[in-house]
Design an enzyme around this catalytic site. Structure first.
Site, short mmCIF file in Angstrom:
data_model
loop_
_atom_site.label_atom_id
_atom_site.label_comp_id
_atom_site.label_asym_id
_atom_site.label_seq_id
_atom_site.Cartn_x
_atom_site.Cartn_y
_atom_site.Cartn_z
CD GLU A 114 -16.24 -18.14 8.68
OE1 GLU A 114 -17.05 -18.40 7.77
OE2 GLU A 114 -15.38 -17.24 8.60
CG HIS A 236 -21.72 -8.43 9.68
ND1 HIS A 236 -21.45 -7.94 10.91
CD2 HIS A 236 -20.89 -9.49 9.49
CE1 HIS A 236 -20.48 -8.66 11.47
NE2 HIS A 236 -20.13 -9.60 10.62
NE ARG A 282 -22.57 -13.21 9.93
CZ ARG A 282 -21.83 -13.20 8.84
NH1 ARG A 282 -22.40 -13.10 7.66
NH2 ARG A 282 -20.54 -13.31 8.91
CG HIS A 343 -22.08 -8.99 5.05
ND1 HIS A 343 -20.91 -8.26 4.98
CD2 HIS A 343 -21.70 -10.28 5.29
CE1 HIS A 343 -19.88 -9.08 5.17
NE2 HIS A 343 -20.33 -10.31 5.34
NE ARG A 378 -22.80 -14.89 2.76
CZ ARG A 378 -21.61 -14.42 3.13
NH1 ARG A 378 -20.54 -14.74 2.44
NH2 ARG A 378 -21.49 -13.62 4.17
C1 LIG Z 1 -16.47 -7.25 4.36
C2 LIG Z 1 -16.79 -8.54 3.64
C3 LIG Z 1 -16.27 -9.73 4.11
C4 LIG Z 1 -16.56 -10.94 3.45
N1 LIG Z 1 -16.01 -12.11 3.90
C5 LIG Z 1 -16.23 -13.26 3.20
C6 LIG Z 1 -15.58 -14.47 3.56
O1 LIG Z 1 -14.77 -14.52 4.48
N2 LIG Z 1 -15.86 -15.59 2.82
C7 LIG Z 1 -16.72 -15.60 1.76
O2 LIG Z 1 -16.93 -16.65 1.14
N3 LIG Z 1 -17.34 -14.46 1.41
C8 LIG Z 1 -17.11 -13.30 2.08
N4 LIG Z 1 -17.73 -12.15 1.68
C9 LIG Z 1 -18.54 -12.18 0.46
C10 LIG Z 1 -17.61 -12.32 -0.75
O3 LIG Z 1 -16.45 -11.54 -0.54
C11 LIG Z 1 -18.28 -11.88 -2.05
O4 LIG Z 1 -19.50 -12.51 -2.20
C12 LIG Z 1 -17.39 -12.22 -3.26
O5 LIG Z 1 -16.09 -11.71 -3.08
C13 LIG Z 1 -18.01 -11.68 -4.54
O6 LIG Z 1 -17.08 -11.83 -5.57
P1 LIG Z 1 -17.48 -11.38 -7.04
O7 LIG Z 1 -16.31 -11.73 -7.89
O8 LIG Z 1 -18.80 -11.93 -7.39
O9 LIG Z 1 -17.66 -9.79 -6.94
P2 LIG Z 1 -16.70 -8.65 -6.37
O10 LIG Z 1 -15.49 -9.18 -5.71
O11 LIG Z 1 -17.56 -7.73 -5.59
O12 LIG Z 1 -16.19 -7.93 -7.70
C14 LIG Z 1 -17.08 -7.18 -8.51
C15 LIG Z 1 -16.29 -6.62 -9.67
O13 LIG Z 1 -17.19 -6.12 -10.64
C16 LIG Z 1 -16.76 -4.84 -11.07
N5 LIG Z 1 -17.94 -4.13 -11.55
C17 LIG Z 1 -19.15 -3.97 -10.97
N6 LIG Z 1 -19.98 -3.29 -11.77
C18 LIG Z 1 -19.29 -2.99 -12.89
C19 LIG Z 1 -19.59 -2.28 -14.08
N7 LIG Z 1 -20.78 -1.70 -14.30
N8 LIG Z 1 -18.62 -2.17 -15.03
C20 LIG Z 1 -17.39 -2.71 -14.85
N9 LIG Z 1 -17.06 -3.39 -13.72
C21 LIG Z 1 -17.99 -3.52 -12.77
C22 LIG Z 1 -16.12 -4.24 -9.83
O14 LIG Z 1 -15.27 -3.17 -10.19
C23 LIG Z 1 -15.36 -5.47 -9.31
O15 LIG Z 1 -14.16 -5.60 -10.05
C24 LIG Z 1 -17.43 -10.94 2.33
C25 LIG Z 1 -17.95 -9.74 1.86
C26 LIG Z 1 -17.64 -8.54 2.50
C27 LIG Z 1 -18.20 -7.26 1.97
#
Ligand SMILES: Cc1cc2nc3c(=O)[nH]c(=O)nc-3n(C[C@H](O)[C@H](O)[C@H](O)COP(=O)(O)OP(=O)(O)OC[C@H]3O[C@@H](n4cnc5c(N)ncnc54)[C@H](O)[C@@H]3O)c2cc1C
Length: 531
Positions: A114, A236, A282, A343, A378
């Site tokens: 990438e 993005h 980007r 993003h 990032r």
């Molecule tokens: C479209 C898209 C494509 C992406 N592609 C990539 C990729 O290919 N590779 C990569 O490395 N990264 C990618 N990213 C970034 C990556 O997906 C995220 O940074 C990562 O998944 C974040 O994971 P997380 O567990 O921190 O949070 P999340 O997966 O966002 O999970 C957050 C959790 O917290 C919960 N939550 C939030 N607030 C509360 C609250 N007050 N009470 C209870 N629960 C709560 C939500 O319900 C959810 O369960 C992408 C992001 C997007 C949007």
């Protein structure tokens, strides 16, 4: 219905970070995992590309570190980068052990390359890596007798000993709104983990799902934790612009395959901004689109791939083709309306290598945290890796400090006697909309001192109004998210005002050059207001 729950660890968030930590901890501890919506929601579910890790013999941790540092505009912390990158391979091996299926070619896992990566190092599950990862980890969590999963449970605020008027501050649990009953319950645990994802919903256009309102950052801030580098929001360049198309990304591969960015009059413009044209990085493409949109006062620009043979477009971009066609846009014949979209949140709650925050017993992992890995920008696919690596190191720290929970009677039940049902929900939707709009216009891709001051003025007024509303009416998911969004927007604005230079994702017309020193923006709460 139980109103008071006890666990060894309370994990708020069911994304890559929260589930990974829960599974590591479940060997020795009783764990609750909460999601404010369905378990399968959040950014993890949407992640397409994959996870960066050094898996090929021609690659090296040195090269991955170098790529991360140079994407980060000299602001990534070398120790955090080394720590994350050097644990890449074992994190992927752990996922494979859990049962995640990654795409293979003839004799090994298929790795893609990438933007910003010098080697092929992105392991993936076709173009839906996040789904594969999250659904597998959820299956494992459901199968574990030590993990309880709670959907539609929204964390309202953290409970600390300081808040309870006790000495030796420590996080001891959280107040949680059970959306099914409408009641606020106490979840008490000596270890509380914020794995709540990012805050991109602070902006009008975002690739994130609706829940990305920075709840963890706002709760930690209210409880007294520092936050870092909130001014660095990754945009993005191309999200589909259509009233019915929430958060649909148009992959960079469309530009890679010859897609042209054009103005409403059909004229290309990228050549005016960068000699690489559509293939510029980007942030440059996003800035150029933003510039043209603001100059022309139009709602979107267009990405055109219709000059390519229709069969080529359909076979290379089947998902985009089908999604757009459903909305009445045939991308083999006409251009795609696009806008840049918020993003990824590079900043967050300040943590150390073990995910520890400023408050004992409180951890932050994943996108909600600020570990120092991403610096000012990032590197693609490093974020899922960060979730996995810090979830494991935080769980090891919890193992080393498992203690007895506090007595149940210490934490008072949630008091609803002073509040009534709201008769003016329009205030919530109006304020929600207003924040996201002025954040987009004034604190977006291109900033100026004047725009930031305007935004600060508005957020101060809204803060007052929202706090007042919060103290008078019963809470709901929308009100909680609005309250958190206002905190996060304020933190972004204040951080952006402090950075008087242009670095990485923070670009300001008033200070277009790099400053003499690469410094983090760390904000410290001065009062620990509960509301
Ligand atoms: C479209 C898209 C494509 C992406 N592609 C990539 C990729 O290919 N590779 C990569 O490395 N990264 C990618 N990213 C970034 C990556 O997906 C995220 O940074 C990562 O998944 C974040 O994971 P997380 O567990 O921190 O949070 P999340 O997966 O966002 O999970 C957050 C959790 O917290 C919960 N939550 C939030 N607030 C509360 C609250 N007050 N009470 C209870 N629960 C709560 C939500 O319900 C959810 O369960 C992408 C992001 C997007 C949007």
């Amino acid at each position: 219905m139980k109103q008071h729950h006890h666990y060894d660890a309370l994990i708020i968030g069911s994304g890559a970070a929260g589930l990974t930590m829960a599974l590591h901890l479940s060997q020795n501890a009783r764990v609750a995992v909460l999601s404010k919506r369905a378990l399968k929601s959040g950014s993890t579910w949407l992640a397409q590309g994959g996870i960066a890790a050094v898996l090929d013999t021609t690659d090296s941790t040195q090269a991955h570190m170098q790529d991360t540092m140079s994407a980060g505009g000299n602001l990534s912390h070398p120790d955090a980068v080394e720590f994350t990158v050097s644990h890449g391979k074992e994190s992927i091996e752990w996922l494979i052990q859990q049962g995640v299926h990654f795409t293979q070619d003839s004799d090994d896992y298929h790795l893609t390359k990438e933007g910003g990566h010098s080697h092929r190092r992105i392991i993936h599950s076709a173009d839906a890596t996040g789904k594969a990862l999250q659904s597998t980890l959820i299956e494992r969590a459901i199968a574990s007798p030590n993990i309880d999963l709670y959907e539609d449970h929204i964390a309202v605020d953290l409970i600390t000993r300081r808040k309870l008027g006790l000495a030796h501050n420590r996080c001891v649990g959280a107040y949680i709104l059970n959306e099914k009953t409408g009641h606020v319950e106490v979840f008490q645990a000596p270890h509380v983990v914020l794995a709540t994802g990012g805050a991109s919903k602070a902006y009008l256009y975002t690739s994130n799902s609706d829940g990305a309102t920075g709840d963890g950052i706002a709760m930690a801030w209210r409880a007294g934790c520092r936050v870092g580098n909130m001014e660095f929001n990754q945009f993005h360049p191309t999200c589909l612009y259509h009233p019915q198309a929430k958060s649909f990304l148009i992959t960079e591969a469309v530009r890679g395959e010859g897609g042209k960015l054009i103005l409403p009059n059909g004229k290309p413009f990228m050549h005016k901004f960068d000699k690489r044209g559509e293939l510029a990085p980007r942030d440059i493409v996003a800035r150029a689109i933003d510039h043209e949109m603001k100059r022309l006062g139009c709602d979107c620009l267009f990405l055109d791939i219709s000059h390519k043979p229709a069969e080529f477009v359909r076979s290379h971009f089947p998902t985009i083709y089908k999604r757009c066609l459903k909305l009445g846009i045939d991308i083999t014949k006409e251009p795609i309306p696009v806008v840049p979209a918020a993003h990824y949140t590079c900043g967050g709650i300040v943590t150390d290598e073990k995910g520890r925050t400023d408050i004992a017993g409180l951890y932050a992992i994943g996108e909600t945290s600020f570990t120092g890995l991403h610096g000012a920008n990032r590197l693609a696919s490093n974020s899922l890796l960060e979730c996995l690596v810090y979830a494991k190191s935080a769980s090891q720290d919890v193992f080393n400090s498992l203690t007895t929970p506090l007595d149940e009677s210490i934490i008072p039940a949630w008091d609803e006697t002073q509040v009534t049902d709201s008769d003016e929900d329009v205030i919530i939707s109006h304020n929600w909309d207003e924040i996201r709009r002025f954040m987009w216009d004034y604190v977006g891709i291109v900033r100026t001192d004047k725009r930031l001051q305007r935004a600060k003025h508005r957020i101060d007024l809204l803060h007052q109004e929202i706090s007042e509303y919060y103290s008078h009416y019963k809470i709901s998911n929308d009100l909680l998210e609005l309250r958190n969004l206002a905190v996060v927007a304020d933190l972004i604005i204040r951080s952006a005002m402090l950075r008087q230079e242009s670095r990485g994702l923070h670009y300001t017309l008033d200070y277009p050059d790099l400053g003499p020193e690469a410094l983090d923006t760390i904000l410290t709460p001065i009062n620990f207001a509960w509301n």
